[in-house]
Design a protein around this motif. Structure first.
Motif, PDB file in Angstrom:
ATOM      1  N   VAL A   6      19.956  37.705  37.346  1.00 32.66           N
ATOM      2  CA  VAL A   6      19.614  38.228  38.674  1.00 32.66           C
ATOM      3  C   VAL A   6      19.185  37.117  39.636  1.00 32.66           C
ATOM      4  CG1 VAL A   6      18.077  39.767  39.937  1.00 32.66           C
ATOM      5  CG2 VAL A   6      19.085  40.526  37.794  1.00 32.66           C
ATOM      6  N   PRO A   7      18.251  36.231  39.226  1.00 29.37           N
ATOM      7  CA  PRO A   7      17.813  35.220  40.203  1.00 29.37           C
ATOM      8  C   PRO A   7      18.940  34.282  40.653  1.00 29.37           C
ATOM      9  CG  PRO A   7      16.434  35.196  38.227  1.00 29.37           C
ATOM     10  CD  PRO A   7      17.534  36.146  37.960  1.00 29.37           C
ATOM     11  N   ASN A   8      19.798  33.890  39.712  1.00 30.15           N
ATOM     12  CA  ASN A   8      20.846  32.936  40.055  1.00 30.15           C
ATOM     13  C   ASN A   8      22.132  33.621  40.498  1.00 30.15           C
ATOM     14  OD1 ASN A   8      21.367  30.247  40.422  1.00 30.15           O
ATOM     15  ND2 ASN A   8      22.149  29.923  38.355  1.00 30.15           N
ATOM     16  N   LYS A   9      22.124  34.960  40.534  1.00 39.32           N
ATOM     17  CA  LYS A   9      23.260  35.774  40.993  1.00 39.32           C
ATOM     18  C   LYS A   9      24.553  35.466  40.228  1.00 39.32           C
ATOM     19  CE  LYS A   9      21.449  37.056  45.401  1.00 39.32           C
ATOM     20  NZ  LYS A   9      21.515  37.073  46.829  1.00 39.32           N
ATOM     21  N   VAL A  10      24.404  35.234  38.922  1.00 40.50           N
ATOM     22  CA  VAL A  10      25.573  34.971  38.091  1.00 40.50           C
ATOM     23  C   VAL A  10      25.841  36.201  37.227  1.00 40.50           C
ATOM     24  CG1 VAL A  10      26.502  33.552  36.232  1.00 40.50           C
ATOM     25  CG2 VAL A  10      25.150  32.503  38.041  1.00 40.50           C
ATOM     26  N   VAL A  11      27.096  36.633  37.208  1.00 39.34           N
ATOM     27  CA  VAL A  11      27.488  37.746  36.365  1.00 39.34           C
ATOM     28  C   VAL A  11      28.614  37.267  35.459  1.00 39.34           C
ATOM     29  CG1 VAL A  11      28.500  40.053  36.321  1.00 39.34           C
ATOM     30  CG2 VAL A  11      26.852  39.465  38.097  1.00 39.34           C
ATOM     31  N   VAL A  12      28.447  37.470  34.148  1.00 42.55           N
ATOM     32  CA  VAL A  12      29.501  37.144  33.194  1.00 42.55           C
ATOM     33  C   VAL A  12      29.917  38.450  32.554  1.00 42.55           C
ATOM     34  CG1 VAL A  12      30.098  35.851  31.124  1.00 42.55           C
ATOM     35  CG2 VAL A  12      28.444  34.915  32.734  1.00 42.55           C
ATOM     36  N   LYS A  13      31.195  38.807  32.666  1.00 43.17           N
ATOM     37  CA  LYS A  13      31.591  40.062  32.044  1.00 43.17           C
ATOM     38  C   LYS A  13      32.922  39.932  31.345  1.00 43.17           C
ATOM     39  CE  LYS A  13      33.015  41.777  36.528  1.00 43.17           C
ATOM     40  NZ  LYS A  13      32.548  42.612  37.627  1.00 43.17           N
ATOM     41  N   ILE A  14      33.149  40.851  30.406  1.00 40.04           N
ATOM     42  CA  ILE A  14      34.371  40.836  29.614  1.00 40.04           C
ATOM     43  C   ILE A  14      35.192  42.057  29.997  1.00 40.04           C
ATOM     44  CG2 ILE A  14      35.312  40.905  27.281  1.00 40.04           C
ATOM     45  CD1 ILE A  14      32.791  39.661  26.272  1.00 40.04           C
ATOM     46  N   ILE A  15      36.482  41.865  30.208  1.00 45.90           N
ATOM     47  CA  ILE A  15      37.347  43.028  30.418  1.00 45.90           C
ATOM     48  C   ILE A  15      38.343  43.117  29.266  1.00 45.90           C
ATOM     49  CG2 ILE A  15      37.115  43.090  32.932  1.00 45.90           C
ATOM     50  CD1 ILE A  15      39.908  41.724  33.028  1.00 45.90           C
ATOM     51  N   GLY A  16      38.841  44.320  29.045  1.00 49.31           N
ATOM     52  CA  GLY A  16      39.750  44.544  27.927  1.00 49.31           C
ATOM     53  C   GLY A  16      41.204  44.371  28.340  1.00 49.31           C
ATOM     54  N   LYS A  17      42.102  44.473  27.344  1.00 49.11           N
ATOM     55  CA  LYS A  17      43.533  44.317  27.608  1.00 49.11           C
ATOM     56  C   LYS A  17      44.078  45.428  28.485  1.00 49.11           C
ATOM     57  CE  LYS A  17      45.482  41.645  23.807  1.00 49.11           C
ATOM     58  NZ  LYS A  17      44.340  41.370  22.933  1.00 49.11           N
ATOM     59  N   THR A  18      43.618  46.662  28.155  1.00 53.82           N
ATOM     60  CA  THR A  18      44.223  47.808  28.825  1.00 53.82           C
ATOM     61  C   THR A  18      43.595  48.085  30.181  1.00 53.82           C
ATOM     62  OG1 THR A  18      42.657  49.216  27.684  1.00 53.82           O
ATOM     63  CG2 THR A  18      44.823  48.965  26.675  1.00 53.82           C
ATOM     64  N   GLU A  19      42.499  47.410  30.464  1.00 52.40           N
ATOM     65  CA  GLU A  19      41.775  47.734  31.695  1.00 52.40           C
ATOM     66  C   GLU A  19      42.603  47.377  32.923  1.00 52.40           C
ATOM     67  OE1 GLU A  19      37.404  46.794  33.557  1.00 52.40           O
ATOM     68  OE2 GLU A  19      37.784  46.531  31.434  1.00 52.40           O
ATOM     69  N   HIS A  20      42.745  48.336  33.803  1.00 55.82           N
ATOM     70  CA  HIS A  20      43.503  48.045  35.021  1.00 55.82           C
ATOM     71  C   HIS A  20      42.650  47.227  35.974  1.00 55.82           C
ATOM     72  CE1 HIS A  20      41.107  51.256  36.605  1.00 55.82           C
ATOM     73  NE2 HIS A  20      41.608  52.088  35.694  1.00 55.82           N
ATOM     74  N   GLN A  21      43.309  46.586  36.886  1.00 56.05           N
ATOM     75  CA  GLN A  21      42.618  45.616  37.718  1.00 56.05           C
ATOM     76  C   GLN A  21      42.160  46.192  39.059  1.00 56.05           C
ATOM     77  OE1 GLN A  21      41.910  42.543  36.450  1.00 56.05           O
ATOM     78  NE2 GLN A  21      42.683  43.519  34.602  1.00 56.05           N
ATOM     79  N   PHE A  22      42.171  47.523  39.176  1.00 55.75           N
ATOM     80  CA  PHE A  22      41.723  48.100  40.442  1.00 55.75           C
ATOM     81  C   PHE A  22      40.241  48.430  40.355  1.00 55.75           C
ATOM     82  CE2 PHE A  22      46.087  49.629  39.569  1.00 55.75           C
ATOM     83  CZ  PHE A  22      46.733  48.852  40.509  1.00 55.75           C
ATOM     84  N   ASP A  23      39.591  48.371  41.482  1.00 52.89           N
ATOM     85  CA  ASP A  23      38.201  48.763  41.524  1.00 52.89           C
ATOM     86  C   ASP A  23      38.088  50.278  41.617  1.00 52.89           C
ATOM     87  OD1 ASP A  23      37.114  46.318  41.300  1.00 52.89           O
ATOM     88  OD2 ASP A  23      37.072  45.945  43.452  1.00 52.89           O
ATOM     89  N   VAL A  24      38.903  50.857  42.512  1.00 55.10           N
ATOM     90  CA  VAL A  24      38.820  52.288  42.763  1.00 55.10           C
ATOM     91  C   VAL A  24      40.240  52.799  42.935  1.00 55.10           C
ATOM     92  CG1 VAL A  24      37.703  54.064  44.157  1.00 55.10           C
ATOM     93  CG2 VAL A  24      36.849  51.728  44.251  1.00 55.10           C
ATOM     94  N   ILE A  25      40.449  54.027  42.503  1.00 56.81           N
ATOM     95  CA  ILE A  25      41.715  54.673  42.820  1.00 56.81           C
ATOM     96  C   ILE A  25      41.393  55.873  43.701  1.00 56.81           C
ATOM     97  CG2 ILE A  25      43.719  55.903  41.909  1.00 56.81           C
ATOM     98  CD1 ILE A  25      43.321  54.308  39.325  1.00 56.81           C
TER      99      ILE A  25
END
Lengths: 175, 136
Positions: free
Chosen positions: B115-134
């Motif tokens: 939170v303080p350094n505003k860094v986010v590390v996240k993992i996405i899967g193979k099947t996950e689509h790349q849209f934020d919202v549909i």
């Protein structure tokens, strides 16, 4: 013989003293809590809500809210998180939890004892913080993967906070 | 004396606790366990690691790779290590080190936040689509 004028306001003086003492008590617990090591970094026991609960049960809703806001302002200043994201999380969680506990205390006092009120407050506190993290910092729904851990731990922390408040309110004649 | 008061009070609690309290506790346990199952079913093996600073996507890396990256946020550097299909923050200049204590993550959707350094590390899967919202 009439009373000296300094005693005229004893009701509001007593309120002021109680507000100050409970705020100070809350700040001490807030600081203590930031010192103890935690197995998971998000899991705080929320000990400072002991002061909130005591205020809610011995003083009233608005006084409890004043104590929470003052405690978070001064506590954050002392810990060094004032006005950064952690402060917003504390403030949001604290206010939401106090509102939930106040509602439960005022309208559902026949349904919930101090234990139910405290557990409800703990759950609302944690969930509000997750929502705030989701909205303000990440913007991704994955943060709610933490929700089960937080919900289940709220049961224990809420119980501990309620037990401590119960002992202080019922077993000591200090308040 | 304090101990005795506390012990007696533990028994007294049984009298104070209302049916409403018990229902609340059962409800919370059920919701907690149900959401635990719901979430564990959603977990898939991870594929890519996304590193965001200040809400901006900085890098997209292969989870199978083996490397260390240093990113710079508002208050300093955050070192991120990818190894054996896991990601962790190994060091950070933030005061509380919550991101370091979070430890290793490996599943799609798991996330480390500083939170303080505003860094986010996240993992996405193979099947996950790349849209934020549909929107429909």
């Amino acid at each position: 013989m009439s009373l000296p004028s300094s005693l005229k306001y004893s009701a509001s003086n007593s309120r002021l003293v109680r507000l100050s003492l409970l705020t100070a008590f809350g700040i001490i617990l807030f600081l203590f809590e930031s010192l103890i090591p935690r197995p998971l970094p998000w899991l705080k026991p929320g000990l400072s809500h002991i002061a909130t609960l005591i205020a809610l049960y011995t003083m009233g809703i608005s006084d409890a809210m004043i104590i929470v806001i003052l405690r978070i302002l001064v506590g954050s200043l002392l810990v060094g998180t004032l006005f950064n994201p952690a402060f917003i999380l504390s403030l949001g969680g604290g206010i939401a939890a106090t509102m939930a506990m106040s509602l439960a205390r005022r309208y559902f006092s026949k349904i919930f004892s101090i234990f139910g009120v405290s557990i409800l407050g703990a759950v609302v506190h944690n969930m509000t913080q997750l929502f705030l993290v989701e909205i303000l910092i990440i913007g991704r729904i994955e943060i709610f993967y933490l929700a089960p851990v937080m919900i289940l731990s709220s049961l224990f922390t809420g119980f501990i906070v309620a037990f401590a408040s119960y002992l202080l309110v019922e077993k000591t004649r200090l308040l | 004396m304090v101990k005795k008061v506390a012990e007696n009070s533990l028994f007294e609690i049984l009298k104070i606790i209302t049916p409403g309290d018990k229902i609340l506790v059962v409800l919370i346990v059920v919701i907690g366990i149900a959401s635990l199952f719901a979430i564990s079913r959603l977990k898939q093996p991870g594929d890519r690691v996304i590193i965001e600073v200040n809400g901006q996507e900085l890098q997209r890396l292969d989870l199978e790779s083996s490397q260390e990256i240093t990113v710079t946020g508002p208050i300093g550097n955050t070192r991120i290590k990818i190894d054996h299909s896991t990601v962790q923050v190994v060091s950070s200049d933030c005061p509380e080190k919550i991101c370091v204590k979070t430890g290793k993550i490996r599943h799609a959707g798991e996330i480390i936040v500083c939170v303080p350094n505003k860094v986010v590390v996240k993992i996405i899967g193979k099947t996950e689509h790349q849209f934020d919202v549909i929107t429909q």
